[in-house]
Scaffold this motif. Structure first.
Motif, PDB file in Angstrom:
ATOM      1  N   TYR A 135       0.745  -1.281   0.037  1.00 47.31           N
ATOM      2  CA  TYR A 135      -0.176   0.072   0.166  1.00 47.31           C
ATOM      3  C   TYR A 135       0.751   1.232   0.048  1.00 47.31           C
ATOM      4  N   LEU A 136       1.986   1.272   0.667  1.00 43.77           N
ATOM      5  CA  LEU A 136       2.801   2.519   0.973  1.00 43.77           C
ATOM      6  C   LEU A 136       3.685   2.633  -0.375  1.00 43.77           C
ATOM      7  N   LEU A 137       3.769   1.584  -1.297  1.00 45.78           N
ATOM      8  CA  LEU A 137       4.359   1.499  -2.460  1.00 45.78           C
ATOM      9  C   LEU A 137       3.574   2.073  -3.574  1.00 45.78           C
ATOM     10  N   ILE A 138       2.043   2.243  -3.366  1.00 43.18           N
ATOM     11  CA  ILE A 138       1.230   2.830  -4.361  1.00 43.18           C
ATOM     12  C   ILE A 138       1.235   4.143  -4.516  1.00 43.18           C
ATOM     13  N   PRO A 139       1.482   4.743  -5.480  1.00 41.87           N
ATOM     14  CA  PRO A 139       1.401   6.132  -5.542  1.00 41.87           C
ATOM     15  C   PRO A 139       0.289   6.745  -5.130  1.00 41.87           C
ATOM     16  N   GLN A 140       0.258   7.794  -4.270  1.00 49.54           N
ATOM     17  CA  GLN A 140      -1.058   8.319  -3.766  1.00 49.54           C
ATOM     18  C   GLN A 140      -1.427   9.717  -4.360  1.00 49.54           C
ATOM     19  N   SER A 141      -0.524  10.395  -5.102  1.00 51.91           N
ATOM     20  CA  SER A 141      -0.556  11.607  -5.730  1.00 51.91           C
ATOM     21  C   SER A 141       0.162  11.553  -7.075  1.00 51.91           C
ATOM     22  N   LEU A 257      21.906   4.441  -1.405  1.00 50.54           N
ATOM     23  CA  LEU A 257      21.868   6.138  -0.741  1.00 50.54           C
ATOM     24  C   LEU A 257      23.234   6.447  -0.840  1.00 50.54           C
ATOM     25  N   VAL A 258      24.291   5.596  -0.271  1.00 54.54           N
ATOM     26  CA  VAL A 258      25.587   5.538   0.089  1.00 54.54           C
ATOM     27  C   VAL A 258      26.474   6.040  -1.623  1.00 54.54           C
ATOM     28  N   ILE A 259      26.121   4.838  -2.258  1.00 48.77           N
ATOM     29  CA  ILE A 259      26.908   4.846  -3.370  1.00 48.77           C
ATOM     30  C   ILE A 259      26.284   5.393  -4.795  1.00 48.77           C
ATOM     31  N   LEU A 260      25.192   5.270  -4.791  1.00 48.73           N
ATOM     32  CA  LEU A 260      24.278   5.997  -6.106  1.00 48.73           C
ATOM     33  C   LEU A 260      23.556   7.112  -5.693  1.00 48.73           C
ATOM     34  N   HIS A 261      23.730   7.623  -4.349  1.00 44.33           N
ATOM     35  CA  HIS A 261      22.958   8.762  -3.772  1.00 44.33           C
ATOM     36  C   HIS A 261      21.520   8.668  -4.307  1.00 44.33           C
ATOM     37  N   GLU A 262      20.938   7.767  -4.206  1.00 45.03           N
ATOM     38  CA  GLU A 262      19.268   7.369  -4.417  1.00 45.03           C
ATOM     39  C   GLU A 262      18.594   7.758  -3.137  1.00 45.03           C
ATOM     40  N   GLN A 263      17.772   8.719  -3.219  1.00 49.20           N
ATOM     41  CA  GLN A 263      17.154   9.208  -2.054  1.00 49.20           C
ATOM     42  C   GLN A 263      15.582   8.520  -2.252  1.00 49.20           C
ATOM     43  N   LEU A 264      15.083   8.002  -0.997  1.00 51.46           N
ATOM     44  CA  LEU A 264      13.835   7.369  -0.520  1.00 51.46           C
ATOM     45  C   LEU A 264      12.939   8.247  -0.006  1.00 51.46           C
ATOM     46  N   THR A 265      11.697   8.277  -0.288  1.00 48.02           N
ATOM     47  CA  THR A 265      10.682   8.962   0.504  1.00 48.02           C
ATOM     48  C   THR A 265      10.372   8.201   1.824  1.00 48.02           C
ATOM     49  N   LEU A 266       9.622   8.891   2.816  1.00 48.46           N
ATOM     50  CA  LEU A 266       9.551   8.042   3.994  1.00 48.46           C
ATOM     51  C   LEU A 266       8.557   7.031   3.868  1.00 48.46           C
ATOM     52  N   ALA A 267       7.480   7.227   2.883  1.00 47.22           N
ATOM     53  CA  ALA A 267       6.682   5.913   2.607  1.00 47.22           C
ATOM     54  C   ALA A 267       7.310   4.942   2.224  1.00 47.22           C
ATOM     55  N   GLN A 268       8.438   5.059   1.238  1.00 48.24           N
ATOM     56  CA  GLN A 268       9.375   3.945   0.647  1.00 48.24           C
ATOM     57  C   GLN A 268      10.220   3.118   1.755  1.00 48.24           C
ATOM     58  N   TRP A 269      10.523   4.083   2.531  1.00 51.83           N
ATOM     59  CA  TRP A 269      11.542   3.530   3.881  1.00 51.83           C
ATOM     60  C   TRP A 269      10.574   2.823   4.581  1.00 51.83           C
ATOM     61  N   LEU A 270       9.218   2.975   4.826  1.00 52.43           N
ATOM     62  CA  LEU A 270       8.363   2.229   5.825  1.00 52.43           C
ATOM     63  C   LEU A 270       7.952   1.062   4.919  1.00 52.43           C
ATOM     64  N   ILE A 272       9.741  -0.700   2.800  1.00 54.30           N
ATOM     65  CA  ILE A 272      10.795  -1.622   2.961  1.00 54.30           C
ATOM     66  C   ILE A 272      10.872  -2.154   4.338  1.00 54.30           C
ATOM     67  N   ALA A 273      10.483  -1.520   5.487  1.00 53.45           N
ATOM     68  CA  ALA A 273      10.491  -1.757   6.710  1.00 53.45           C
ATOM     69  C   ALA A 273       9.533  -2.729   7.159  1.00 53.45           C
ATOM     70  N   PHE A 274       8.192  -2.635   6.272  1.00 50.82           N
ATOM     71  CA  PHE A 274       7.135  -3.783   6.634  1.00 50.82           C
ATOM     72  C   PHE A 274       7.583  -5.022   5.869  1.00 50.82           C
ATOM     73  N   ILE A 275       8.148  -5.031   4.823  1.00 52.79           N
ATOM     74  CA  ILE A 275       8.644  -6.000   3.928  1.00 52.79           C
ATOM     75  C   ILE A 275       9.644  -6.791   4.434  1.00 52.79           C
ATOM     76  N   VAL A 276      10.581  -6.108   5.211  1.00 54.49           N
ATOM     77  CA  VAL A 276      11.688  -6.826   5.943  1.00 54.49           C
ATOM     78  C   VAL A 276      11.212  -7.366   7.180  1.00 54.49           C
ATOM     79  N   ALA A 277      10.024  -6.743   7.951  1.00 55.05           N
ATOM     80  CA  ALA A 277       9.582  -7.421   9.198  1.00 55.05           C
ATOM     81  C   ALA A 277       8.693  -8.768   8.788  1.00 55.05           C
ATOM     82  N   ALA A 278       7.924  -8.636   7.669  1.00 56.81           N
ATOM     83  CA  ALA A 278       7.239  -9.573   7.141  1.00 56.81           C
ATOM     84  C   ALA A 278       8.310 -11.101   6.991  1.00 56.81           C
TER      85      ALA A 278
END
Length: 299
Positions: A135-141, A257-270, A272-278
């Protein structure tokens, strides 16, 4: 007794260090592979990665030493084709989608296979975590839509589907010598992606500087992780390995983030966190070796 416990603790510690090193090498190798995209494209980079990996594994395992029946050859061919598609689709995905996000989406394939092949009530909790992540990966806007390339997203989902199929077909190679199955499987994968690499990059693939970089990608993404994981397999319980491997999407996000300087939004970090937790939850509560604990040539 104390000495025995000390040796066991040391062995397990080395196993954990080796597995973390394996994941780090894999993420660094993938990040470095992305830097080759401007030169030979994702298609050419995939051809390098699988082609050189196949050559390295043929040198190590010498698969011609073992007999190969028609049935086993077909099993290896199916396994290798899935392996080729995973690599190809994953590399096509990371052209436009951040690395950590791609790994998390790809993880959904084996994770879904592990959860839906079970009938335990606790797995509904992990399904809920996965659903929240999705759900957090689905674009909301409209802004979110432009932030995630839908084509890249589909490539990542495809990689996850073929990772699940890779596990199914990989289980059919259990009676084949692992060195033979791995080396021949990657050879099939390399033969599948090579035409795409040639069609996209042509003679550029023969540029010495690019070939050296491609060899480095193969070493970082295959030779080093595979070797380190062999150490872990000998010193860690499979459940511990599965829990640690579940951290790979987060490690991929940090590498991006460190090597490629790819920035994630807070929703995208969350997400990832839910998928890792699962994934961790599935591994922790599984009564048997989880289906997501598989060989790592797939990425």
């Amino acid at each position: 007794m104390a000495a025995s416990n000390s040796i066991r603790t040391y062995t397990q510690t080395m196993g954990i260090v080796a597995l973390v090193g394996s994941m780090a090498s894999l993420c660094i190798g993938t990040s470095f592979a992305k830097s080759l995209f401007d030169a030979v494209g994702a298609q050419g980079t995939t051809a390098y990665r699988l082609g050189f990996s196949a050559l390295l594994l043929w040198c190590v395992w010498r698969p011609w030493r073992f007999p190969l029946s028609r049935k086993n050859a077909l099993a290896i061919a199916s396994y290798g084709l899935c392996l080729g598609l995973i690599n190809f689709l994953f590399y096509m995905a990371i052209r436009t989608v951040p690395l950590g996000l791609c790994i998390a989406i790809e993880f959904l394939g084996p994770l879904s296979l592990a959860i839906f092949s079970s009938r335990r009530k606790i797995d509904f909790l992990w399904i809920g975590f996965v659903a929240l992540g999705l759900y957090l990966l689905i674009p909301q806007s409209q802004q979110d839509v432009s932030a995630i390339d839908p084509v890249g997203l589909m490539f990542a989902i495809g990689a996850g589907v073929f990772w699940a199929l890779y596990i199914v077909f990989g289980q059919r190679t259990r009676n084949i010598h692992p060195g033979q199955a791995t080396s021949l499987g990657i050879t099939v994968a390399a033969m599948f992606v090579l035409p795409f690499g040639i069609a996209h990059s042509g003679a550029s693939l023969l540029t010495p500087a690019f070939m050296i970089s491609g060899l480095l990608v193969a070493i970082l993404s295959s030779a080093v992780p595979y070797s380190l994981e062999m150490i872990s397999l000998r010193s860690l319980p499979r459940k511990t390995m599965s829990i640690l491997l579940s951290l790979e999407p987060a490690m991929g996000a940090l590498a991006g983030l460190v090597i490629l300087h790819e920035q994630l939004t807070l929703a995208q970090w969350l997400a990832i966190a839910f998928i890792v937790a699962a994934s961790i939850g599935c591994a922790t509560t599984s009564p048997a070796p989880p289906v997501i604990d598989i060989e790592r040539e797939k990425q």
